[in-house]
Design an enzyme around this catalytic site. Sequence first.
Site: not given
Length: 244
Positions: A83, A110, A148, A162
């Site tokens: 993150p 963690e 893709r 897209d």
Amino acid sequence: MKINILTLFPKMFEGFISESIIARAIKSEVVEFNIVDIRNYCYDKHKQADDIPFGGGNGMVMKPEPIFRALEDVKGKVIYTSPQGQKLNQQLVKEISEEKEITIIAGHYEGIDERIVEHKVDMEISIGDFVLTGGELPAMIIADAIIRLLPNVIKKESYENDSFFNGLLDYPHYTRPADFNGIKVPDVLISGNHKKIEEWRIRESLKRTYIRRKDLLEKKDLSNSERKILNEIIKELEGQNNEK
């Protein structure tokens, strides 16, 4: 392309690599997956891959030894799902898709020992400003987005339209029937006039981007014709707001 994924939960990837477009890409040898069980590199009798953090605190931290050992058996750019990493976007996906081999470390608990990040990781990637229970889903998302774009996986014309590929959101899509419960498809799409259809799609793409993601327009180098259309859209929307 070869994609190595280091994980504590290899079974999570069984469905991912055995269904739909991903499975076809593997079968046609466009992409090769190597799902690496980190616990196979834990040499103690309990196969312990995590330990308590130095300095105290809640949670556990993934140990350095198993991951360092696993990385000795793989190649390519090393990506850590975190993150705290760079936010994943289509431009980054395009860049990674040009690699011949990548290795994704799916973190847990963690996170991983910082020494791995400092000495082995080339890139940290976040899929959004939120925290998941582990890095397996982000690893799948990164892999799916990359695959893709690989040759012969899907038609180039499909992904070039897209959202985000050209810096704008995608235009609306419709299929049969043309009239469903009295809700009709825009007339232009069934007119057979390809020039008008393309103009409609450009306009709708610009309109949707302006309404939902103005920040994308700030980064997009619009052509003169696109700028003209956008100005018309803005005036039209402002007029609608004034009528309310």
